[in-house]
Scaffold this active site. Structure first.
Site, PDB file in Angstrom:
ATOM      1  N   HIS A 206      -2.221  43.459 -51.355  1.00 54.30           N
ATOM      2  CA  HIS A 206      -1.327  43.197 -52.499  1.00 54.30           C
ATOM      3  C   HIS A 206      -0.327  44.312 -52.770  1.00 54.30           C
ATOM      4  O   HIS A 206       0.507  44.203 -53.653  1.00 54.30           O
ATOM      5  CB  HIS A 206      -2.143  42.857 -53.756  1.00 54.30           C
ATOM      6  CG  HIS A 206      -2.838  44.014 -54.412  1.00 54.30           C
ATOM      7  ND1 HIS A 206      -2.352  44.634 -55.534  1.00 54.30           N
ATOM      8  CD2 HIS A 206      -4.002  44.658 -54.119  1.00 54.30           C
ATOM      9  CE1 HIS A 206      -3.182  45.592 -55.921  1.00 54.30           C
ATOM     10  NE2 HIS A 206      -4.192  45.630 -55.071  1.00 54.30           N
ATOM     11  N   THR A 244     -18.947  34.105 -46.992  1.00 53.34           N
ATOM     12  CA  THR A 244     -17.956  33.183 -46.418  1.00 53.34           C
ATOM     13  C   THR A 244     -16.558  33.746 -46.659  1.00 53.34           C
ATOM     14  O   THR A 244     -16.218  34.132 -47.772  1.00 53.34           O
ATOM     15  CB  THR A 244     -18.106  31.789 -47.077  1.00 53.34           C
ATOM     16  OG1 THR A 244     -19.437  31.338 -46.801  1.00 53.34           O
ATOM     17  CG2 THR A 244     -17.096  30.800 -46.535  1.00 53.34           C
ATOM     18  N   CYS A 334      -3.072  52.237 -62.315  1.00 53.60           N
ATOM     19  CA  CYS A 334      -3.429  51.427 -61.157  1.00 53.60           C
ATOM     20  C   CYS A 334      -4.558  50.459 -61.471  1.00 53.60           C
ATOM     21  O   CYS A 334      -4.526  49.310 -61.094  1.00 53.60           O
ATOM     22  CB  CYS A 334      -3.848  52.354 -60.037  1.00 53.60           C
ATOM     23  SG  CYS A 334      -3.517  51.707 -58.424  1.00 53.60           S
TER      24      CYS A 334
HETATM   25  N1  PLP Z   1      -6.228  53.159 -52.816  1.00 57.13           N
HETATM   26  C1  PLP Z   1      -5.035  53.427 -53.364  1.00 57.13           C
HETATM   27  C2  PLP Z   1      -4.274  54.631 -52.912  1.00 57.13           C
HETATM   28  C3  PLP Z   1      -4.486  52.594 -54.335  1.00 57.13           C
HETATM   29  O1  PLP Z   1      -3.311  52.879 -54.863  1.00 57.13           O
HETATM   30  C4  PLP Z   1      -5.230  51.463 -54.746  1.00 57.13           C
HETATM   31  C5  PLP Z   1      -4.644  50.628 -55.807  1.00 57.13           C
HETATM   32  O2  PLP Z   1      -5.185  49.968 -56.563  1.00 57.13           O
HETATM   33  C6  PLP Z   1      -6.487  51.210 -54.125  1.00 57.13           C
HETATM   34  C7  PLP Z   1      -6.941  52.090 -53.173  1.00 57.13           C
HETATM   35  C8  PLP Z   1      -7.331  50.023 -54.474  1.00 57.13           C
HETATM   36  O3  PLP Z   1      -6.902  48.870 -53.779  1.00 57.13           O
HETATM   37  P1  PLP Z   1      -7.299  47.412 -54.301  1.00 57.13           P
HETATM   38  O4  PLP Z   1      -6.507  47.177 -55.547  1.00 57.13           O
HETATM   39  O5  PLP Z   1      -6.901  46.490 -53.192  1.00 57.13           O
HETATM   40  O6  PLP Z   1      -8.755  47.409 -54.539  1.00 57.13           O
END
Ligand code: PLP
Length: 393
Positions: A206, A244, A334
């Site tokens: 994503h 799955t 994030c």
């Molecule tokens: N690693 C980094 C550097 C990220 O910026 C993020 C962002 O969310 C993640 C891992 C986690 O990825 P996910 O949202 O696909 O779990």
């Protein structure tokens, strides 16, 4: 008239690319289970294996190295298991160690299956880049037992690119394993997992226009081909990740990977983002000469700017921008959506005031010149207002 929103938060998540949406819509109509041998099962299997090829090509990996997961978080947790070390000579459980940088995403920062007392933090410079001399020194203090190092390829808040190839040499020479969280760089810059220098590489769909909830761990080093699964159960993903398969998400991941690879080759979409980001940065500094830009002297991702202006609070700025129809984020929003002190800016030694003023502007495949223009006029208006308010105070 309702104005379209202007989305500058691709490091949190990128909008779904049309190619990914189409591939997902096709996959939603597949009725089978990819483990079944009948035609319906084989059709589902084919969708997964096509996507595996697309993801492998984007990353410069072999298809056999790609293990599909639910995203970057799961890939990081799957990677960070002390059991990997048991495959290396000299393994002793009580001596297992993990070195992670002080600027990792929480899913790697917390160390996965390692206990807190087994973790050593690698410091970063004021530009937010892992300090190689310090890393070498800390790693060399070990007693020869195998260890693991986890360092991201580029930071999600500042965009600072990390010296993973040099680190890989240090780690291998000392008998360790290097895991690299490449979630922010895959699909933004050309990627070749062998040049990255890592033995294990995490990817998330994503961040570059695939769906949320799809990712991969790429197992580059042959002798590590059998991780200890996080998900136990059926033998999916060759026993590495039971359950799955979510093949609509996997198909969208593959289609986004192919689209983004094309853009990086032709210089369209994400391949054209650097001039936009550079112009935005130049102009925002012309308007606010006192602006501080994180990791300005380091190599950075072509889409990211983390900026702070004295007297402007990050949260206030995010809300003011949102009211103008522009999405940016403060600190590292994030995962939580709440604004906390950024452990990344802390690790870079930033003072409190600058850190609390920082906002992250992250462009992506859908960004345009007109959006940059809109951002700059909002930035100018907000900055002028602040100047008048502080003059009147
Ligand atoms: N690693 C980094 C550097 C990220 O910026 C993020 C962002 O969310 C993640 C891992 C986690 O990825 P996910 O949202 O696909 O779990």
């Amino acid at each position: 008239m309702i104005r379209a929103r202007c989305y500058f938060d691709h490091n949190a998540s990128s909008p779904l690319r049309p190619e990914a949406r189409e591939a997902m819509m096709r996959a939603f109509d597949l009725v089978g289970n990819a483990s079944s041998v009948h035609a319906e099962g084989r059709a589902a299997r084919a969708a997964i294996e096509d996507a595996r090829e697309q993801v492998a090509r984007l990353c410069g990996a072999d298809t056999a190295q790609v293990v599909f997961t639910s995203g970057g978080t799961e890939s990081n947790v799957l990677a960070l298991a002390p059991e990997w070390l048991s495959k290396l000579p000299g393994y002793a459980p009580e001596k297992a160690r993990l070195f992670t940088s002080a600027i990792e995403h929480p899913s790697a920062y917390q160390g996965g299956g390692f206990d807190a007392q087994q973790i050593t933090r690698l410091p970063v410079t004021a530009d937010g880049v892992v300090d190689l001399d310090a890393a070498k020194e800390l790693i060399s203090r070990g007693d020869g037992a195998p260890f693991m190092v986890s360092v991201m390829s580029a930071n999600n808040e500042t965009g600072a690119i990390q010296p993973t190839a040099e680190l890989g040499e240090i780690v291998r020479a000392a008998g360790g394993i290097l895991h690299c969280d490449a979630v922010q760089s895959v699909g933004r810059v050309p990627m070749d997992v062998s040049a990255l220098g890592a033995d294990l590489v995490s990817v998330s769909a994503h961040k570059f226009g695939g769906p949320k909830g799809a990712g991969a761990l790429i197992i580059v080093r042959d002798e590590l081909h059998n991780p200890v699964p996080v998900m136990h159960g059926g033998g999916q993903e060759r026993g590495r990740r039971a359950g799955t398969e979510n093949f609509p998400a996997i198909a969208g991941f593959g289609a986004a990977a192919e689209a983004v690879q094309r853009d990086l080759q032709t210089g369209d979409g994400i391949g054209a983002v650097q001039p936009l980001r550079d112009r935005l940065e130049r102009e925002l500094k012309r308007i606010a000469a006192d602006a501080w830009i994180a990791a300005e002297n380091a190599s950075r991702l072509p889409n990211t700017t983390c900026v702070a202006v004295p007297g402007l609070h990050g949260e206030t700025l995010v809300i003011a921008m949102d009211l103008e129809g522009i999405a940016v984020s403060a600190g590292s929003a994030c995962s939580s959506g709440k604004v906390e002190r950024s452990h990344v800016l802390d690790a870079m030694g930033l003072d409190n005031e600058t850190a609390s003023g920082a906002i992250r502007i992250s462009l992506g495949w859908s960004s345009t010149d007109a959006e940059v223009e809109r951002f700059l006029s909002a930035w100018q208006a907000i900055y002028e207002r602040r100047k008048h308010e502080s003059a009147a105070a």
